[in-house]
Structure formats: structure tokens, C-alpha cells
Write a protein that holds these residues in place. Structure first.
Motif, PDB file in Angstrom:
ATOM      1  N   VAL A 237      -1.090   1.820   3.779  1.00 34.45           N
ATOM      2  CA  VAL A 237       0.132   1.048   3.543  1.00 34.45           C
ATOM      3  C   VAL A 237      -0.001   0.237   2.262  1.00 34.45           C
ATOM      4  O   VAL A 237       0.926   0.191   1.439  1.00 34.45           O
ATOM      5  CB  VAL A 237       0.426   0.117   4.743  1.00 34.45           C
ATOM      6  CG1 VAL A 237       1.512  -0.906   4.392  1.00 34.45           C
ATOM      7  CG2 VAL A 237       0.851   0.923   5.964  1.00 34.45           C
ATOM      8  N   MET A 238      -1.148  -0.398   2.069  1.00 35.74           N
ATOM      9  CA  MET A 238      -1.348  -1.216   0.865  1.00 35.74           C
ATOM     10  C   MET A 238      -1.374  -0.355  -0.397  1.00 35.74           C
ATOM     11  O   MET A 238      -0.977  -0.815  -1.469  1.00 35.74           O
ATOM     12  CB  MET A 238      -2.640  -2.023   0.999  1.00 35.74           C
ATOM     13  CG  MET A 238      -2.548  -3.129   2.034  1.00 35.74           C
ATOM     14  SD  MET A 238      -3.915  -4.306   1.973  1.00 35.74           S
ATOM     15  CE  MET A 238      -5.258  -3.272   2.565  1.00 35.74           C
ATOM     16  N   LYS A 239      -1.827   0.892  -0.276  1.00 40.04           N
ATOM     17  CA  LYS A 239      -1.802   1.785  -1.436  1.00 40.04           C
ATOM     18  C   LYS A 239      -0.383   2.272  -1.720  1.00 40.04           C
ATOM     19  O   LYS A 239       0.001   2.443  -2.884  1.00 40.04           O
ATOM     20  CB  LYS A 239      -2.727   2.978  -1.187  1.00 40.04           C
ATOM     21  CG  LYS A 239      -4.207   2.610  -1.172  1.00 40.04           C
ATOM     22  CD  LYS A 239      -5.065   3.836  -0.913  1.00 40.04           C
ATOM     23  CE  LYS A 239      -6.552   3.468  -0.880  1.00 40.04           C
ATOM     24  NZ  LYS A 239      -7.403   4.650  -0.581  1.00 40.04           N
ATOM     25  N   THR A 240       0.389   2.498  -0.648  1.00 42.07           N
ATOM     26  CA  THR A 240       1.768   2.948  -0.827  1.00 42.07           C
ATOM     27  C   THR A 240       2.616   1.884  -1.513  1.00 42.07           C
ATOM     28  O   THR A 240       3.451   2.192  -2.364  1.00 42.07           O
ATOM     29  CB  THR A 240       2.390   3.303   0.541  1.00 42.07           C
ATOM     30  OG1 THR A 240       1.638   4.364   1.132  1.00 42.07           O
ATOM     31  CG2 THR A 240       3.854   3.734   0.397  1.00 42.07           C
ATOM     32  N   GLU A 241       2.412   0.609  -1.132  1.00 41.73           N
ATOM     33  CA  GLU A 241       3.171  -0.490  -1.737  1.00 41.73           C
ATOM     34  C   GLU A 241       2.231  -1.623  -2.135  1.00 41.73           C
ATOM     35  O   GLU A 241       2.013  -2.567  -1.374  1.00 41.73           O
ATOM     36  CB  GLU A 241       4.244  -0.997  -0.775  1.00 41.73           C
ATOM     37  CG  GLU A 241       5.147  -2.075  -1.372  1.00 41.73           C
ATOM     38  CD  GLU A 241       5.632  -1.715  -2.761  1.00 41.73           C
ATOM     39  OE1 GLU A 241       5.009  -2.169  -3.747  1.00 41.73           O
ATOM     40  OE2 GLU A 241       6.607  -0.964  -2.865  1.00 41.73           O
ATOM     41  N   PRO A 242       1.628  -1.524  -3.319  1.00 43.80           N
ATOM     42  CA  PRO A 242       0.690  -2.564  -3.757  1.00 43.80           C
ATOM     43  C   PRO A 242       1.346  -3.764  -4.421  1.00 43.80           C
ATOM     44  O   PRO A 242       0.678  -4.769  -4.680  1.00 43.80           O
ATOM     45  CB  PRO A 242      -0.194  -1.815  -4.763  1.00 43.80           C
ATOM     46  CG  PRO A 242       0.729  -0.784  -5.352  1.00 43.80           C
ATOM     47  CD  PRO A 242       1.688  -0.385  -4.253  1.00 43.80           C
ATOM     48  N   ASN A 243       2.657  -3.680  -4.698  1.00 46.41           N
ATOM     49  CA  ASN A 243       3.306  -4.713  -5.502  1.00 46.41           C
ATOM     50  C   ASN A 243       4.088  -5.743  -4.713  1.00 46.41           C
ATOM     51  O   ASN A 243       4.504  -6.754  -5.273  1.00 46.41           O
ATOM     52  CB  ASN A 243       4.248  -4.045  -6.518  1.00 46.41           C
ATOM     53  CG  ASN A 243       3.511  -3.098  -7.453  1.00 46.41           C
ATOM     54  OD1 ASN A 243       2.419  -3.408  -7.923  1.00 46.41           O
ATOM     55  ND2 ASN A 243       4.091  -1.940  -7.704  1.00 46.41           N
ATOM     56  N   VAL A 244       4.337  -5.502  -3.439  1.00 42.50           N
ATOM     57  CA  VAL A 244       5.087  -6.445  -2.611  1.00 42.50           C
ATOM     58  C   VAL A 244       4.089  -7.171  -1.707  1.00 42.50           C
ATOM     59  O   VAL A 244       3.513  -6.579  -0.800  1.00 42.50           O
ATOM     60  CB  VAL A 244       6.161  -5.725  -1.765  1.00 42.50           C
ATOM     61  CG1 VAL A 244       6.911  -6.733  -0.889  1.00 42.50           C
ATOM     62  CG2 VAL A 244       7.144  -4.993  -2.674  1.00 42.50           C
TER      63      VAL A 244
END
Length: 512
Positions: free
Chosen positions: A276-283
Motif C-alpha cells: 500500500v505504501m509503495k502504491t501511494e507514497p505521496n499521501v
């Protein structure tokens, strides 16, 4: 008929904002003509009534559907055309509104006859509306200038006044929503954009903005709902489709991770949240959510060391997160860091006083801390109670090398190693000193001084003074008997061959 067209064209040119007020004027007329009888049909009445209720509630699209049905059911019902015209005007569809008004006058030529000679009060009201329209025009212009200058707070305040009067003005709501976004007041921005999405047909931009805001707030489910509404209006919308793909992927990963936690597959759940953190690292909201759930899964999976580190990262950003405080406290308990566990439970209790898990966990940590303070040096070094000095030193060297703080780089592991290293050194010091070894016994040992068999008299003579001091400090944990030797047969039992006489100064207890 031509007069109506002329008046509306004049208003559109000279007072474009006044068109916003026309629905209100028509509503007043509607109230005045409530008793006017055009052609009525029983099947039409329910649509008329429901449409009017929805119009009053500001649900324009739904109201329009009912008035469409009323017109279809009663094509000669002037009130159906008239009320549908009100909705068209509120939706800024002036052309459609004029067509309905024209049809209403055709069906009822004297529909506006009462307005041919307005009263003085009606004239004053009309003049007031015109004056107010000029004020609204001025505020709208000022709000646009303030927005252009990036003075969002002033622009929002000016638009507040505009929207109080022009509640159906979608454009003003969209501009104010952008002001709120720039001011960081996302809740207010959402309110305006939701209204704008209903007031303006095919408003894909409003739905896209709503989806984006919800996403940046970490609400992936609401983001998906809003972006789907955008795609319903325009399946080929580039930005909405791209956002939908990203939000859907993230939502599926989070749901899969939660399912793994429910199945107690904690290691797999941790891996999924790492994805999950790799899929969305910017939020940051999604990163914190992932770490919070990783913290929980690691604790449940008995990976306390890593759990403490991950939980700590969450608490740096959100120090009052009760769920994470409880999970980290449990991790500290697993690591036998009872004092740290107590601190976390006490902090959590300040924010959730009636949480039963906190109360139970705090009592457990306090009990375990009390028990841990009764040290067993033999257990610390992993040697038997009959171990010789050479065996004790070998065990000490092995453990000292294993737990030397310089062997660890992680701050938490280094701190734990320092504590363990000190504990090992203390155990070695006590067990290699004959006096301390016999006189500094743990509270779970029963220190017995036998009345006969003066074995090991030398050790007794060397530590008699220390023995009486340490034992009298905690008399409830020792059985002190008059005699001269220690005789051990097991870790918790002693070979007592004769009846005993308790030493002076200690309350006698039953003996066997």
C-alpha cells in the motif's frame, strides 16, 4: 408574451445576477396563485407536490424529473409548465424556462393579469431586489479580484454574502470551494462542491475535485464513490479514469490486508500494507494508516521489536492515537519493557478513560513489573544453581558478547541491549562473590539457617551481618532460623533435618 421576452433580455444584459432572483419571485407568485385552477389531473397532483417539496429542499434534478412527469401527464396544466420553468431558471437554463413560461401564458392568458398594476408594496419590493442585485454584482466582482490576488479568506467572506442570497449559484460555490481548499478547510470545500455537483448538470469537475479531496484525506472509499459519479457522466473523462484506477487499486490492497488480519495471517498482512505504501507514497494519510495497521499486525504476530519501531513512527505524527498506544504497550510487554508499557497505557487512558483493554493492560503491566523486579541471577545467566565460578564466567562472556551495545545499530535495539548488558554484569558480580551469592538471594528463595549440621560454616561467618541486614529489610520474604549453615536441595526447597527455633526479633510462624 413579447413583453416577458423583452424584460428578461433587459435583465440578462443589465442585471445578469438578477436572474438568480427570478426563481424567488416566481415562488412568491406561485404562492399567490396557489388557488388558480388550470387543468388538474389526479395523477399529476402527486408529481406536482413532490416536485415542489424537492425544489424547496434545493434538489433541483429530482424536482425537474417530477415536473417533467407532471407536464407529460397534464399537457394543458399551466402550473406544471410554470413550476418547471422555476427549476430551469434555478439551473440557469433560461431558454427552456422561457419556453415553459410562454406555454403557461398560452394556456392561461390572464396568468399575469394581477401583475399589470403592481401595488406600492410590490414596487418597493422590486426596487429592493434591484438594489440588492447591484450589491451582489459588486461583491461577486470583488470576490473574483480577491481570489485572483490569492486573498482567499477575504474572497470566501465576500462569497458568503453572495451565497446567502443566491443559494443556487453554482459558480459562486465552486469559487468558494477553491478558496476553502487553499485555506485547508476541506470539510467546507466538500460541502460547496457537493452542492455545486447538484446545481449544475454534468458537473464532472466538481465530482473529480471531491474524489481528489477525499483521496488526499485518506478516505479511499468515498473517493471511489465520487469518481464513479464523474465517470457516469463522462466515461472517457481522462482525469477521472486515471484517478479511478489508482483509488481502486489502493482500495483493493487495503481490503485484502484487512482480510488477512481477520484470518490471523499477520506476516502476509504486513507485506500487503507495505505494498500500500509503495502504491501511494505521496499521501501521508495512507502511509500512516498502513503503519498503524502494520503495528497492530506485528504485535499480534509476536514481532514486538519491529512493532515498537513502526508504532513509534505513527505516534511521532499522531501522539494521541489511542489504538497505536495500546498496541505499542502490548509490544513493550512482549519485550518485558514493563515500565515503557505502563507509560503508554497511562497516556492512552488520558484520551480514553473507559476503555476496558487499557485498564486490563495497565494492571497486567504493573503486575509483571513487580514480578520482574524479583531477579533470578541464575536464570539471567542461564546456569544451574550449583554452577561453579568457571561455568558462571563462561556464561557471562558468551552473553556479554551477544548483548554488547556496540553490536546494535537500531536505537531501540541498542537501548534494550544496554539494559540487558547491565543485567548480565550484575548477575555475574553477585554469583561470583561467595558472600553476595548466599546473602543476596532472590525473594523467591527461602533462606534457612539450620539448627544443626554446621556445614559451610565459613560462608556463614563471612556474611552473617549482611544476611541479617538484607533479610530483616524484607522479613516477609524470608524464613530466618537460628543456626549456622545453608543447606540447598532444590531451587525452592531446603533439607531441614530437625525442628527449628526462629531467631530473636522475628514473629514465630508454624513449622513442620
Amino acid at each position: 408574451m413579447e413583453a416577458i421576452w423583452s424584460v428578461l433580455k433587459m435583465i440578462k444584459v443589465r442585471y445578469p445576477t438578477l436572474l438568480t432572483y427570478i426563481p424567488y419571485v416566481l415562488v412568491l407568485m406561485d404562492m399567490r396563485y396557489e388557488g388558480v385552477k388550470c387543468h388538474r389531473y389526479g395523477s399529476v397532483d402527486s408529481h406536482m407536490l413532490m416536485g415542489k417539496k424537492l425544489l424547496d429542499a434545493g434538489q433541483l434534478a429530482d424536482a425537474l424529473s417530477h415536473f417533467h412527469a407532471a407536464v407529460d401527464g397534464g399537457p394543458k396544466n399551466c402550473m406544471a409548465y410554470y413550476r418547471r420553468a422555476i427549476v430551469f431558471l434555478a439551473m440557469r437554463k433560461s431558454k427552456s424556462a422561457l419556453q415553459d413560461l410562454s406555454r403557461a401564458i398560452e394556456l392561461k392568458p390572464d396568468f399575469t393579469s394581477l401583475k399589470s398594476n403592481p401595488s406600492a408594496e410590490e414596487m418597493r419590493e422590486a426596487q429592493s431586489l434591484l438594489t440588492k442585485s447591484d450589491e451582489i454584482e459588486r461583491l461577486v466582482a470583488q470576490a473574483r479580484i480577491s481570489f485572483w490576488r490569492r486573498d482567499y479568506e477575504t474572497a470566501a467572506a465576500q462569497l458568503n454574502t453572495v451565497i446567502e442570497t443566491c443559494v443556487w449559484d453554482a459558480t459562486s460555490r465552486e469559487i468558494r470551494a477553491e478558496c476553502f481548499i487553499q485555506m485547508g478547510e476541506m470539510g467546507k470545500a466538500i460541502g460547496d462542491l457537493k452542492a455545486a455537483s447538484k446545481l449544475k448538470s454534468d458537473n464532472t469537475q466538481a465530482f473529480y475535485q471531491l474524489a481528489t479531496i477525499y483521496y488526499n484525506l485518506g478516505d479511499h472509499e468515498m473517493s471511489l464513490i465520487e469518481v464513479r459519479e464523474c465517470l457516469k457522466l463522462d466515461p472517457d473523462h481522462k482525469h477521472c479514469y486515471s484517478h479511478y484506477e489508482q483509488a481502486k487499486k489502493l482500495n483493493n490492497q487495503i481490503q485484502s490486508a484487512e482480510e488477512l488480519i481477520r484470518e490471523q495471517r499477520y506476516t502476509d498482512a504486513v507485506r500487503k500494507y507495505e505494498a500500500v505504501m509503495k502504491t501511494e507514497p505521496n499521501v501521508c494519510h495512507f502511509s500512516l494508516l498502513a503503519k498503524e495497521r502494520m503495528c497492530h499486525a506485528l504485535v499480534q504476530g509476536q514481532q514486538a521489536g519491529r512493532a515498537i519501531s513502526v508504532c513509534g513512527e505513527v505516534l511521532q505524527a499522531d501522539p494521541e492515537n489511542v489504538s497505536v498506544l495500546k498496541d505499542r504497550a502490548e509490544a513493550y510487554v512482549q519485550e518485558e519493557e514493563y515500565e515503557e508499557a505502563i507509560k503508554d497505557y497511562e497516556t492512552a487512558a488520558k484520551h480514553s478513560e473507559n476503555d476496558p483493554r487499557i485498564k486490563k493492560g495497565l494492571k497486567r503491566a504493573q503486575r509483571l513489573l513487580k514480578e520482574s523486579q524479583k531477579r533470578d541471577y541464575y536464570e539471567i545467566l542461564g546456569v544451574k544453581r550449583t554452577a561453579q565460578k568457571n561455568d558462571i564466567m563462561k556464561a557471562y562472556r558468551r552473553l556479554a558478547q551477544q548483548w554488547h551495545p556496540d553490536m546494535f545499530q537500531d536505537p531501540y535495539k541498542k537501548k534494550k541491549a544496554e539494559k540487558k548488558f547491565i543485567e548480565i554484569a550484575l548477575a555475574k558480580e553477585v554469583l561470583t562473590d561467595p558472600g553476595k551469592r548466599f546473602c543476596g538471594l532472590e525473594s523467591q528463595w527461602k533462606v534457612v539457617m539450620v539448627a544443626s549440621h554446621p556445614v559451610n560454616a565459613r560462608a556463614q561467618r563471612g556474611c552473617w551481618e549482611q544476611l541479617t541486614t538484607c533479610c530483616f529489610e524484607q522479613p516477609e520474604t524470608f524464613i530466618i532460623l537460628q543456626g549456622i549453615s545453608f543447606v540447598q536441595t532444590s531451587s525452592n526447597d531446603f533439607n531441614l533435618s530437625k525442628p527449628f527455633i526462629y531467631s530473636t526479633g522475628i514473629e514465630p510462624t508454624a513449622t513442620s
